[in-house]
Design a protein around this motif. Sequence first.
Motif, PDB file in Angstrom:
ATOM      1  N   ALA A 223       0.842  -1.192   0.000  1.00  7.95           N
ATOM      2  CA  ALA A 223       0.000   0.000   0.000  1.00  7.95           C
ATOM      3  C   ALA A 223       0.878   1.242   0.000  1.00  7.95           C
ATOM      4  O   ALA A 223       1.936   1.269   0.639  1.00  7.95           O
ATOM      5  CB  ALA A 223      -0.918   0.011   1.214  1.00  7.95           C
ATOM      6  N   VAL A 224       0.443   2.254  -0.735  1.00  9.06           N
ATOM      7  CA  VAL A 224       1.094   3.555  -0.710  1.00  9.06           C
ATOM      8  C   VAL A 224       0.128   4.550  -0.081  1.00  9.06           C
ATOM      9  O   VAL A 224      -1.082   4.484  -0.316  1.00  9.06           O
ATOM     10  CB  VAL A 224       1.518   4.015  -2.122  1.00  9.06           C
ATOM     11  N   GLY A 225       0.643   5.438   0.733  1.00 11.06           N
ATOM     12  CA  GLY A 225      -0.244   6.358   1.437  1.00 11.06           C
ATOM     13  C   GLY A 225       0.362   7.736   1.592  1.00 11.06           C
ATOM     14  O   GLY A 225       1.570   7.940   1.413  1.00 11.06           O
ATOM     15  N   ILE A 226      -0.508   8.699   1.927  1.00 11.34           N
ATOM     16  CA  ILE A 226      -0.072  10.066   2.226  1.00 11.34           C
ATOM     17  C   ILE A 226      -0.676  10.486   3.559  1.00 11.34           C
ATOM     18  O   ILE A 226      -1.785  10.063   3.919  1.00 11.34           O
ATOM     19  CB  ILE A 226      -0.473  11.063   1.120  1.00 11.34           C
ATOM     20  N   ASP A 227       0.061  11.297   4.292  1.00 10.16           N
ATOM     21  CA  ASP A 227      -0.397  11.794   5.582  1.00 10.16           C
ATOM     22  C   ASP A 227      -1.166  13.099   5.376  1.00 10.16           C
ATOM     23  O   ASP A 227      -0.599  14.099   4.917  1.00 10.16           O
ATOM     24  CB  ASP A 227       0.804  12.014   6.507  1.00 10.16           C
ATOM     25  N   LEU A 228      -2.448  13.105   5.703  1.00  7.34           N
ATOM     26  CA  LEU A 228      -3.267  14.307   5.549  1.00  7.34           C
ATOM     27  C   LEU A 228      -3.119  15.248   6.740  1.00  7.34           C
ATOM     28  O   LEU A 228      -3.249  16.469   6.586  1.00  7.34           O
ATOM     29  CB  LEU A 228      -4.738  13.912   5.388  1.00  7.34           C
ATOM     30  N   ALA A 229      -2.842  14.711   7.913  1.00  7.99           N
ATOM     31  CA  ALA A 229      -2.733  15.546   9.112  1.00  7.99           C
ATOM     32  C   ALA A 229      -1.571  16.532   9.007  1.00  7.99           C
ATOM     33  O   ALA A 229      -1.684  17.688   9.424  1.00  7.99           O
ATOM     34  CB  ALA A 229      -2.575  14.671  10.354  1.00  7.99           C
ATOM     35  N   GLY A 230      -0.446  16.076   8.459  1.00  8.68           N
ATOM     36  CA  GLY A 230       0.712  16.966   8.329  1.00  8.68           C
ATOM     37  C   GLY A 230       0.456  18.121   7.394  1.00  8.68           C
ATOM     38  O   GLY A 230       0.922  19.249   7.621  1.00  8.68           O
ATOM     39  N   LEU A 231      -0.297  17.869   6.313  1.00 10.60           N
ATOM     40  CA  LEU A 231      -0.631  18.937   5.371  1.00 10.60           C
ATOM     41  C   LEU A 231      -1.527  19.978   6.024  1.00 10.60           C
ATOM     42  O   LEU A 231      -1.327  21.192   5.845  1.00 10.60           O
ATOM     43  CB  LEU A 231      -1.318  18.340   4.137  1.00 10.60           C
ATOM     44  N   VAL A 232      -2.525  19.511   6.783  1.00 11.09           N
ATOM     45  CA  VAL A 232      -3.421  20.439   7.469  1.00 11.09           C
ATOM     46  C   VAL A 232      -2.661  21.233   8.526  1.00 11.09           C
ATOM     47  O   VAL A 232      -2.851  22.448   8.675  1.00 11.09           O
ATOM     48  CB  VAL A 232      -4.594  19.676   8.104  1.00 11.09           C
ATOM     49  N   GLN A 233      -1.780  20.557   9.249  1.00 13.17           N
ATOM     50  CA  GLN A 233      -1.008  21.215  10.289  1.00 13.17           C
ATOM     51  C   GLN A 233      -0.170  22.355   9.711  1.00 13.17           C
ATOM     52  O   GLN A 233      -0.097  23.445  10.295  1.00 13.17           O
ATOM     53  CB  GLN A 233      -0.107  20.207  10.992  1.00 13.17           C
ATOM     54  N   TYR A 234       0.475  22.107   8.574  1.00 10.95           N
ATOM     55  CA  TYR A 234       1.305  23.146   7.975  1.00 10.95           C
ATOM     56  C   TYR A 234       0.446  24.303   7.461  1.00 10.95           C
ATOM     57  O   TYR A 234       0.884  25.458   7.461  1.00 10.95           O
ATOM     58  CB  TYR A 234       2.139  22.565   6.826  1.00 10.95           C
ATOM     59  N   ALA A 235      -0.793  23.999   7.023  1.00 15.47           N
ATOM     60  CA  ALA A 235      -1.667  25.047   6.504  1.00 15.47           C
ATOM     61  C   ALA A 235      -2.172  25.978   7.607  1.00 15.47           C
ATOM     62  O   ALA A 235      -2.439  27.156   7.349  1.00 15.47           O
ATOM     63  CB  ALA A 235      -2.845  24.421   5.768  1.00 15.47           C
ATOM     64  N   VAL A 236      -2.305  25.460   8.828  1.00 12.20           N
ATOM     65  CA  VAL A 236      -2.902  26.259   9.899  1.00 12.20           C
ATOM     66  C   VAL A 236      -1.899  26.684  10.975  1.00 12.20           C
ATOM     67  O   VAL A 236      -2.258  27.417  11.890  1.00 12.20           O
ATOM     68  CB  VAL A 236      -4.063  25.490  10.571  1.00 12.20           C
ATOM     69  N   SER A 237      -0.651  26.206  10.881  1.00 15.53           N
ATOM     70  CA  SER A 237       0.347  26.585  11.880  1.00 15.53           C
ATOM     71  C   SER A 237       1.655  26.945  11.184  1.00 15.53           C
ATOM     72  O   SER A 237       1.711  27.047   9.959  1.00 15.53           O
ATOM     73  CB  SER A 237       0.566  25.444  12.886  1.00 15.53           C
ATOM     74  N   ASP A 238       2.713  27.102  11.957  1.00 16.64           N
ATOM     75  CA  ASP A 238       3.990  27.523  11.382  1.00 16.64           C
ATOM     76  C   ASP A 238       4.960  26.358  11.192  1.00 16.64           C
ATOM     77  O   ASP A 238       6.152  26.572  10.979  1.00 16.64           O
ATOM     78  CB  ASP A 238       4.652  28.619  12.224  1.00 16.64           C
ATOM     79  N   TYR A 239       4.463  25.119  11.258  1.00 16.19           N
ATOM     80  CA  TYR A 239       5.287  23.965  10.908  1.00 16.19           C
ATOM     81  C   TYR A 239       4.377  22.803  10.506  1.00 16.19           C
ATOM     82  O   TYR A 239       3.183  22.778  10.808  1.00 16.19           O
ATOM     83  CB  TYR A 239       6.211  23.550  12.056  1.00 16.19           C
ATOM     84  N   GLY A 240       4.959  21.833   9.795  1.00 18.32           N
ATOM     85  CA  GLY A 240       4.202  20.669   9.327  1.00 18.32           C
ATOM     86  C   GLY A 240       5.048  19.875   8.355  1.00 18.32           C
ATOM     87  O   GLY A 240       6.261  20.106   8.226  1.00 18.32           O
ATOM     88  N   GLN A 241       4.426  18.929   7.633  1.00 17.84           N
ATOM     89  CA  GLN A 241       5.197  18.085   6.734  1.00 17.84           C
ATOM     90  C   GLN A 241       4.349  17.536   5.597  1.00 17.84           C
ATOM     91  O   GLN A 241       3.128  17.450   5.695  1.00 17.84           O
ATOM     92  CB  GLN A 241       5.831  16.913   7.484  1.00 17.84           C
ATOM     93  N   TRP A 242       5.043  17.191   4.523  1.00 19.78           N
ATOM     94  CA  TRP A 242       4.506  16.385   3.425  1.00 19.78           C
ATOM     95  C   TRP A 242       5.099  14.993   3.600  1.00 19.78           C
ATOM     96  O   TRP A 242       6.322  14.824   3.578  1.00 19.78           O
ATOM     97  CB  TRP A 242       4.917  16.957   2.077  1.00 19.78           C
ATOM     98  N   GLU A 243       4.255  13.983   3.745  1.00 18.22           N
ATOM     99  CA  GLU A 243       4.757  12.648   4.054  1.00 18.22           C
ATOM    100  C   GLU A 243       4.044  11.579   3.234  1.00 18.22           C
ATOM    101  O   GLU A 243       2.824  11.617   3.067  1.00 18.22           O
ATOM    102  CB  GLU A 243       4.569  12.343   5.542  1.00 18.22           C
ATOM    103  N   GLY A 244       4.826  10.627   2.735  1.00 20.83           N
ATOM    104  CA  GLY A 244       4.292   9.464   2.047  1.00 20.83           C
ATOM    105  C   GLY A 244       4.833   8.198   2.681  1.00 20.83           C
ATOM    106  O   GLY A 244       5.837   8.227   3.409  1.00 20.83           O
TER     107      GLY A 244
END
Length: 228
Positions: free
Chosen positions: A47-68
């Motif tokens: 399975a291949v996946g992406i983390d949605l929480a990290g994208l939202v975190q970066y959009a609403v705060s001053d840090y976050g991540q793009w993760e697969g």
Amino acid sequence: MTRRADICYYILSLAISLLLALPAMGQRPTESGKEATDSVPLFCGFAVGIDLAGLVQYAVSDYGQWEGSLRINLRDKYFPIVELGIGKASHDDVVSQISYRSSAPYFRIGMDLNLMKNKHDNYRIYGGARYGFTYFNYDFSRPGLKDPYWGGIADYGASGVKCNSHWAELVAGVDAKIYGPFHLGWTARYRKRLSQSNSDYGNVWYVPGYGKSDTSSLGFIFVFSLDI
């Protein structure tokens, strides 16, 4: 041998031992008391996946991540996994007036175990562990200060400060099929730092893949994945 090398050697040895033990673990006793090979094949896809929480975190705060992630399915029970991403931070402290900037890749490797009694169901409950590491640079600066003795403005800051960090994670989560090969799931994580190099300027504010240095012992990831 350094502490970091000891950690890597231990994790590699554990992973190899688990993989070598899988054929025996996949066997079950028959009525005659003899062992028979599990009818489920060893390799059941990935399975291949992406983390949605990290994208939202970066959009609403001053840090976050793009993760697969890439997760291998072995007999619907054992799930070796690799997670990689890019962590970013852009933080301006109102009190100290210090600006912090960082962007760097990070990596995690580990194994999840399906804890469901029916291992072949479309729903899974996981328990597992990860080893994470990153090598990164960061920049920081603040407005110049007036020198009370010589006069003039004294700059404060640095660019391209090099650091690295290694940590372990305990993982618990769920995964559910929503339609066809598409799944949604989440994992809660407890993180423990193994080692970290800090610069002459003090502790870093943010570590890619780990989070804020002082408040990231607990984490949460929400994953959208495609089973193949």
